[in-house]
Design a protein around this motif. Structure first.
Motif, PDB file in Angstrom:
ATOM      1  N   ASP A 119       0.433  -1.540  -0.260  1.00 18.88           N
ATOM      2  CA  ASP A 119      -0.432   0.095  -0.112  1.00 18.88           C
ATOM      3  C   ASP A 119       0.813   1.496   0.172  1.00 18.88           C
ATOM      4  N   GLU A 120       0.483   2.529   0.236  1.00 15.00           N
ATOM      5  CA  GLU A 120       0.991   3.732  -0.508  1.00 15.00           C
ATOM      6  C   GLU A 120       1.824   3.671   1.184  1.00 15.00           C
ATOM      7  N   ALA A 121       1.414   3.602   2.127  1.00 23.65           N
ATOM      8  CA  ALA A 121       1.971   4.072   3.533  1.00 23.65           C
ATOM      9  C   ALA A 121       2.924   3.119   3.780  1.00 23.65           C
ATOM     10  N   ALA A 122       3.285   2.019   2.471  1.00 24.70           N
ATOM     11  CA  ALA A 122       4.173   1.234   3.195  1.00 24.70           C
ATOM     12  C   ALA A 122       5.866   1.973   2.065  1.00 24.70           C
ATOM     13  N   GLU A 123       5.493   2.789   1.393  1.00 28.84           N
ATOM     14  CA  GLU A 123       6.594   2.696  -0.228  1.00 28.84           C
ATOM     15  C   GLU A 123       7.528   3.429   0.114  1.00 28.84           C
ATOM     16  N   GLU A 124       7.546   3.927   1.486  1.00 30.63           N
ATOM     17  CA  GLU A 124       9.149   4.969   1.340  1.00 30.63           C
ATOM     18  C   GLU A 124       9.674   4.525   2.255  1.00 30.63           C
ATOM     19  N   ALA A 125       8.737   3.113   3.825  1.00 39.96           N
ATOM     20  CA  ALA A 125       9.585   2.519   3.847  1.00 39.96           C
ATOM     21  C   ALA A 125      10.504   1.272   3.309  1.00 39.96           C
ATOM     22  N   PHE A 126       9.884   1.336   2.010  1.00 44.06           N
ATOM     23  CA  PHE A 126      10.467   0.273   1.320  1.00 44.06           C
ATOM     24  C   PHE A 126      11.399   0.292   0.766  1.00 44.06           C
ATOM     25  N   ALA A 127      11.584   1.875  -0.087  1.00 43.58           N
ATOM     26  CA  ALA A 127      11.970   2.520  -0.986  1.00 43.58           C
ATOM     27  C   ALA A 127      13.446   2.232  -0.126  1.00 43.58           C
ATOM     28  N   VAL A 128      13.603   3.144   0.997  1.00 45.57           N
ATOM     29  CA  VAL A 128      14.678   2.484   2.406  1.00 45.57           C
ATOM     30  C   VAL A 128      15.592   0.994   2.153  1.00 45.57           C
ATOM     31  N   MET A 129      14.967   0.552   2.696  1.00 46.37           N
ATOM     32  CA  MET A 129      15.615  -0.659   2.830  1.00 46.37           C
ATOM     33  C   MET A 129      15.465  -1.248   0.822  1.00 46.37           C
ATOM     34  N   ARG A 130      14.833  -1.120  -0.198  1.00 45.64           N
ATOM     35  CA  ARG A 130      16.014  -0.933  -1.210  1.00 45.64           C
ATOM     36  C   ARG A 130      17.411  -0.579  -1.534  1.00 45.64           C
ATOM     37  N   GLU A 131      16.908   0.850  -1.216  1.00 47.15           N
ATOM     38  CA  GLU A 131      17.646   1.595  -0.939  1.00 47.15           C
ATOM     39  C   GLU A 131      19.619   1.574  -1.136  1.00 47.15           C
ATOM     40  N   GLY A 132      19.179   0.902   0.670  1.00 52.23           N
ATOM     41  CA  GLY A 132      20.084   0.976   1.201  1.00 52.23           C
ATOM     42  C   GLY A 132      21.195  -0.669   0.420  1.00 52.23           C
ATOM     43  N   MET A 133      19.784  -1.588   0.216  1.00 51.40           N
ATOM     44  CA  MET A 133      20.548  -2.635  -0.445  1.00 51.40           C
ATOM     45  C   MET A 133      21.115  -2.467  -1.409  1.00 51.40           C
ATOM     46  N   ARG A 134      20.922  -1.495  -2.547  1.00 49.81           N
ATOM     47  CA  ARG A 134      21.569  -1.402  -3.490  1.00 49.81           C
ATOM     48  C   ARG A 134      22.832  -0.547  -3.480  1.00 49.81           C
ATOM     49  N   LYS A 135      22.880   0.424  -2.683  1.00 54.54           N
ATOM     50  CA  LYS A 135      24.764   1.291  -1.976  1.00 54.54           C
ATOM     51  C   LYS A 135      25.290   0.438  -1.303  1.00 54.54           C
ATOM     52  N   LYS A 136      24.375  -0.893  -0.533  1.00 57.23           N
ATOM     53  CA  LYS A 136      25.473  -1.898   0.096  1.00 57.23           C
ATOM     54  C   LYS A 136      25.990  -2.881  -0.702  1.00 57.23           C
ATOM     55  N   LYS A 137      25.255  -3.242  -2.041  1.00 55.75           N
ATOM     56  CA  LYS A 137      25.881  -4.069  -3.266  1.00 55.75           C
ATOM     57  C   LYS A 137      25.546  -5.247  -2.042  1.00 55.75           C
ATOM     58  N   VAL A 138      24.276  -5.808  -1.233  1.00 56.63           N
ATOM     59  CA  VAL A 138      24.203  -6.879  -0.464  1.00 56.63           C
ATOM     60  C   VAL A 138      23.344  -7.065  -0.907  1.00 56.63           C
ATOM     61  N   VAL A 139      22.591  -8.640  -1.201  1.00 52.96           N
ATOM     62  CA  VAL A 139      21.388  -8.708  -0.610  1.00 52.96           C
ATOM     63  C   VAL A 139      21.028  -9.589   0.636  1.00 52.96           C
ATOM     64  N   ALA A 140      19.342  -9.918   0.507  1.00 52.69           N
ATOM     65  CA  ALA A 140      19.209  -9.494   2.333  1.00 52.69           C
ATOM     66  C   ALA A 140      18.511 -11.424   2.588  1.00 52.69           C
ATOM     67  N   LEU A 141      19.078 -11.797   3.365  1.00 48.13           N
ATOM     68  CA  LEU A 141      18.834 -13.514   3.661  1.00 48.13           C
ATOM     69  C   LEU A 141      17.989 -13.172   4.185  1.00 48.13           C
ATOM     70  N   ALA A 142      15.955 -13.840   4.153  1.00 45.24           N
ATOM     71  CA  ALA A 142      15.429 -13.944   4.830  1.00 45.24           C
ATOM     72  C   ALA A 142      14.433 -14.990   5.569  1.00 45.24           C
ATOM     73  N   ARG A 143      13.802 -14.803   6.506  1.00 47.98           N
ATOM     74  CA  ARG A 143      12.844 -16.343   6.654  1.00 47.98           C
ATOM     75  C   ARG A 143      11.401 -16.203   6.679  1.00 47.98           C
ATOM     76  N   ALA A 144      10.389 -17.339   6.136  1.00 47.78           N
ATOM     77  CA  ALA A 144       8.742 -16.310   6.223  1.00 47.78           C
ATOM     78  C   ALA A 144       8.248 -18.198   6.125  1.00 47.78           C
ATOM     79  N   VAL A 145       7.115 -18.337   6.457  1.00 52.37           N
ATOM     80  CA  VAL A 145       6.298 -19.399   6.560  1.00 52.37           C
ATOM     81  C   VAL A 145       5.626 -19.133   4.964  1.00 52.37           C
ATOM     82  N   LEU A 146       6.412 -19.840   3.725  1.00 52.28           N
ATOM     83  CA  LEU A 146       4.975 -19.228   2.854  1.00 52.28           C
ATOM     84  C   LEU A 146       4.802 -20.915   2.734  1.00 52.28           C
TER      85      LEU A 146
END
Length: 279
Positions: A119-146
């Motif tokens: 949703d729109e409320a999540a866009e800014e925090a989402f962009a912060v996470m995305r650009e942080g990974m891009r700037k540091k040239k890293v990928v995230a390892l996450a876990r979830a029940v899928l």
């Protein structure tokens, strides 16, 4: 996004969190698919479970999952017992660590998913996470029940969103030595290596997925169309495969063929329409 989200939850990095949605990044739904039909009646047929010993059909209520412990002996598991073993989902993609982009071997990659803000409320925090990974040239390892299982996902920036790949478990990935154990170590040098490098140079290009067609699926589609229109079906002519006798000679021929094509392409690109002389 027009496609339907397969999963909705939160992407969480420490205290930072935002609502996200997962979308399938690849699909096989456009492939030619078939039904099983009774040749005599033209009607579709359905599958039916039968008892292996008696040959009699088994009602749905009497069908239960069983794990074979020894030949013919099974531990029976009721649906509610299996359901109880499914881990509880908190609908969170919890990032556990960040690693360099090239640290994860692609043999572990399973299915790809696009990750976007829910949703729109999540866009800014989402962009912060995305650009942080891009700037540091890293990928995230996450876990979830899928889809009823705890999965590890590799998440990386992709355009204005994120791309997540579920990862195969370590026990699912076979050791390369099992396939390569019988391959001898050979040192290639001299003219043979030079020719190989030359062939690679003449075949250099860029990755364009649209250039790779599914010939089998296209052939099936044409076959269905021909039969539906009552056209005669021509059998494809199979090329006779010749045996390579001399490896060095084969390399030389490949190098010469590649050089000829490249020269013709270069000549075509540099040839222009001659200008008219002013009268």
């Amino acid at each position: 996004m027009a496609t339907r989200a397969l999963w909705k939850g939160h992407l969480s990095i420490g205290e930072l969190s935002c609502a996200v949605a997962l979308y399938a990044a690849a699909t096989t739904s456009d492939r030619v698919s078939f039904h099983i039909v009774n040749r005599k009646t033209g009607n579709r047929v359905r599958r039916e479970y039968v008892d292996e010993e008696t040959g009699k059909p088994v009602d749905r209520d009497d069908q239960v999952k069983g794990y074979e412990t020894s030949k013919g002996n099974y531990v029976l598991l009721e649906p509610d017992e299996i359901a109880a073993a499914v881990p509880e989902s908190d609908k969170t993609l919890a990032v556990e660590s960040f690693v360099p982009c090239d640290d994860v071997d692609t043999v572990y990659f399973d299915k790809p998913y696009f990750v976007a803000p829910a949703d729109e409320a999540a866009e800014e925090a989402f962009a912060v996470m995305r650009e942080g990974m891009r700037k540091k040239k890293v990928v995230a390892l996450a876990r979830a029940v899928l889809f009823r299982r705890v999965r590890t996902l590799l998440i990386r920036p992709r355009g204005c969103g994120l791309l997540a790949n579920t990862l195969n478990f370590d026990y699912e990935v076979r050791a390369a030595d099992d396939a390569f154990d019988a391959v001898p170590e050979m040192k290639i040098k001299g003219e043979m290596l030079d020719l190989a490098k030359h062939i690679i140079d003449t075949k250099s290009g860029t990755f364009d997925p649209s250039a790779f067609d599914d010939r089998y699926d296209a052939a099936l589609a044409e076959l269905v169309k021909a039969k539906a229109e009552g056209r005669e079906i021509e059998k494809p002519k199979r090329k006779r495969e010749g045996k390579v006798i001399d490896l060095m000679e084969a390399l030389r021929e490949s190098a010469a063929a590649g050089k000829g094509k490249r020269s013709a392409k270069k000549k075509a690109s540099t040839t222009s329409t001659p200008k008219r002389k002013a009268g």
